[in-house]
Design a protein around this motif. Structure first.
Motif, PDB file in Angstrom:
ATOM      1  N   ALA A 242       0.822  -1.205   0.000  1.00 55.49           N
ATOM      2  CA  ALA A 242       0.000   0.000   0.000  1.00 55.49           C
ATOM      3  C   ALA A 242       0.859   1.258   0.000  1.00 55.49           C
ATOM      4  CB  ALA A 242      -0.911  -0.004   1.223  1.00 55.49           C
ATOM      5  N   THR A 243       0.220   2.350  -0.364  1.00 58.22           N
ATOM      6  CA  THR A 243       0.853   3.666  -0.342  1.00 58.22           C
ATOM      7  C   THR A 243       0.671   4.272   1.037  1.00 58.22           C
ATOM      8  OG1 THR A 243       0.348   3.962  -2.691  1.00 58.22           O
ATOM      9  CG2 THR A 243       0.893   5.950  -1.420  1.00 58.22           C
ATOM     10  N   TYR A 244       1.771   4.739   1.607  1.00 59.01           N
ATOM     11  CA  TYR A 244       1.747   5.353   2.932  1.00 59.01           C
ATOM     12  C   TYR A 244       1.284   6.799   2.800  1.00 59.01           C
ATOM     13  CZ  TYR A 244       3.505   6.823   7.526  1.00 59.01           C
ATOM     14  OH  TYR A 244       3.617   7.313   8.801  1.00 59.01           O
ATOM     15  N   LEU A 245       0.237   7.174   3.518  1.00 57.69           N
ATOM     16  CA  LEU A 245      -0.309   8.526   3.461  1.00 57.69           C
ATOM     17  C   LEU A 245       0.130   9.403   4.630  1.00 57.69           C
ATOM     18  CD1 LEU A 245      -3.967   7.725   2.345  1.00 57.69           C
ATOM     19  CD2 LEU A 245      -2.024   8.380   0.918  1.00 57.69           C
ATOM     20  N   GLY A 246       0.807   8.799   5.597  1.00 60.16           N
ATOM     21  CA  GLY A 246       1.195   9.567   6.780  1.00 60.16           C
ATOM     22  C   GLY A 246      -0.046  10.083   7.488  1.00 60.16           C
ATOM     23  N   TRP A 247      -0.012  11.377   7.849  1.00 58.89           N
ATOM     24  CA  TRP A 247      -1.156  11.998   8.529  1.00 58.89           C
ATOM     25  C   TRP A 247      -2.175  12.566   7.552  1.00 58.89           C
ATOM     26  CZ3 TRP A 247       3.209  14.639  11.498  1.00 58.89           C
ATOM     27  CH2 TRP A 247       3.596  13.849  12.576  1.00 58.89           C
ATOM     28  N   ASN A 248      -1.925  12.446   6.264  1.00 58.46           N
ATOM     29  CA  ASN A 248      -2.797  13.009   5.230  1.00 58.46           C
ATOM     30  C   ASN A 248      -3.879  11.999   4.849  1.00 58.46           C
ATOM     31  OD1 ASN A 248      -3.654  14.947   3.426  1.00 58.46           O
ATOM     32  ND2 ASN A 248      -2.286  14.252   1.810  1.00 58.46           N
ATOM     33  N   CYS A 249      -4.731  11.656   5.803  1.00 57.86           N
ATOM     34  CA  CYS A 249      -5.744  10.618   5.600  1.00 57.86           C
ATOM     35  C   CYS A 249      -7.044  11.234   5.079  1.00 57.86           C
ATOM     36  CB  CYS A 249      -6.023   9.901   6.910  1.00 57.86           C
ATOM     37  SG  CYS A 249      -4.543   9.192   7.655  1.00 57.86           S
ATOM     38  N   PRO A 250      -7.642  10.604   4.065  1.00 56.46           N
ATOM     39  CA  PRO A 250      -8.911  11.121   3.550  1.00 56.46           C
ATOM     40  C   PRO A 250     -10.041  10.973   4.575  1.00 56.46           C
ATOM     41  CG  PRO A 250      -8.295   9.082   2.422  1.00 56.46           C
ATOM     42  CD  PRO A 250      -7.185   9.418   3.353  1.00 56.46           C
ATOM     43  N   ARG A 251     -11.043  11.821   4.464  1.00 53.33           N
ATOM     44  CA  ARG A 251     -12.174  11.790   5.401  1.00 53.33           C
ATOM     45  C   ARG A 251     -12.916  10.459   5.378  1.00 53.33           C
ATOM     46  NH1 ARG A 251     -14.276  16.993   7.342  1.00 53.33           N
ATOM     47  NH2 ARG A 251     -12.803  18.570   6.655  1.00 53.33           N
ATOM     48  N   LYS A 252     -12.945   9.797   4.209  1.00 49.57           N
ATOM     49  CA  LYS A 252     -13.672   8.524   4.101  1.00 49.57           C
ATOM     50  C   LYS A 252     -12.989   7.389   4.874  1.00 49.57           C
ATOM     51  CE  LYS A 252     -11.421   7.260  -0.205  1.00 49.57           C
ATOM     52  NZ  LYS A 252     -11.586   6.955  -1.594  1.00 49.57           N
ATOM     53  N   CYS A 253     -11.749   7.611   5.285  1.00 50.28           N
ATOM     54  CA  CYS A 253     -11.006   6.612   6.057  1.00 50.28           C
ATOM     55  C   CYS A 253     -11.444   6.711   7.519  1.00 50.28           C
ATOM     56  CB  CYS A 253      -9.508   6.892   5.914  1.00 50.28           C
ATOM     57  SG  CYS A 253      -8.462   5.496   6.255  1.00 50.28           S
ATOM     58  N   LYS A 254     -12.024   5.634   8.042  1.00 48.06           N
ATOM     59  CA  LYS A 254     -12.563   5.649   9.405  1.00 48.06           C
ATOM     60  C   LYS A 254     -11.442   5.628  10.437  1.00 48.06           C
ATOM     61  CE  LYS A 254     -16.841   3.282   8.251  1.00 48.06           C
ATOM     62  NZ  LYS A 254     -17.644   2.080   8.514  1.00 48.06           N
ATOM     63  N   HIS A 255     -11.425   6.634  11.294  1.00 49.65           N
ATOM     64  CA  HIS A 255     -10.380   6.781  12.310  1.00 49.65           C
ATOM     65  C   HIS A 255     -10.683   5.874  13.512  1.00 49.65           C
ATOM     66  CE1 HIS A 255      -7.539   8.536  15.058  1.00 49.65           C
ATOM     67  NE2 HIS A 255      -7.097   9.345  14.119  1.00 49.65           N
ATOM     68  N   PRO A 256      -9.693   5.068  13.957  1.00 49.56           N
ATOM     69  CA  PRO A 256      -9.934   4.178  15.099  1.00 49.56           C
ATOM     70  C   PRO A 256      -9.874   4.886  16.460  1.00 49.56           C
ATOM     71  CG  PRO A 256      -7.706   3.887  14.306  1.00 49.56           C
ATOM     72  CD  PRO A 256      -8.388   4.843  13.352  1.00 49.56           C
ATOM     73  N   ARG A 257      -9.383   6.103  16.473  1.00 45.99           N
ATOM     74  CA  ARG A 257      -9.273   6.911  17.702  1.00 45.99           C
ATOM     75  C   ARG A 257      -8.455   6.223  18.785  1.00 45.99           C
ATOM     76  NH1 ARG A 257     -15.261   8.102  16.802  1.00 45.99           N
ATOM     77  NH2 ARG A 257     -15.129   9.860  15.397  1.00 45.99           N
TER      78      ARG A 257
END
Length: 126
Positions: A52-67
Motif C-alpha cells: 500500500a501507499t503510505y499517506l502519513g497523517w494526510n488521511c482522507p475523510r472517508k477513512c474511518k479513524h480508530p481513535r
C-alpha cells in the motif's frame, strides 16, 4: 533479514497476484484493504501483508479513524484506506506517497468499532 528482503522483492515482482509461493514452503498472501474493511470485525486477529501507499497523517475523510492515538497514520491501495497503529519507523511527512509492504495484525478499536492494522514490520517496495 535477507530472506525478508527476498520475499519483499518477490511480492513486488508478482504484485498482480494475490499470493506468492517461495521455495515451495513460504506463502505470502497480499490482502486488499477494502476486503479487511468489508469483513471487519470477522478478520480481527488475522496476520496480514498489505502492499500500500503510505499517506502519513494526510488521511482522507472517508477513512474511518480508530481513535487509538491522535497521531495515527494511514495507508491506501486501490480498494480503500485503513489506519495504522505504529509506523515501523516511517516518517509521516517524508515517507508519504511511497509504496511499502506492511506486515501486521488486524485489530478492532474499542472506541470506534473500526478495524485498523497494528504494524509489525515495514519494507519499502522499490
Amino acid at each position: 533479514m535477507a530472506r525478508w528482503l527476498f520475499l519483499l522483492f518477490l511480492a513486488g515482482l508478482f504484485s498482480s497476484c494475490a499470493s506468492v509461493t517461495v521455495g515451495g514452503e513460504t506463502r505470502i498472501r497480499i490482502e486488499k484493504i477494502g476486503k479487511i474493511n468489508k469483513e471487519c470485525p470477522s478478520v480481527v486477529g488475522k496476520e496480514v501483508f498489505l502492499k500500500a501507499t503510505y499517506l502519513g497523517w494526510n488521511c482522507p475523510r472517508k477513512c474511518k479513524h480508530p481513535r487509538i492515538t491522535r497521531s495515527d497514520t494511514c495507508i491506501k491501495d486501490e480498494t480503500g484506506c485503513i489506519y495504522l497503529l505504529g509506523r515501523g519507523k516511517l516518517n509521516p511527512l517524508s515517507d508519504r506517497g511511497k509504496v511499502f509492504l506492511f506486515k501486521g495484525k488486524v485489530e478492532l478499536s474499542p472506541f470506534s468499532k473500526t478495524c485498523y492494522i497494528k504494524v509489525e514490520r515495514v519494507n519499502e517496495v522499490k
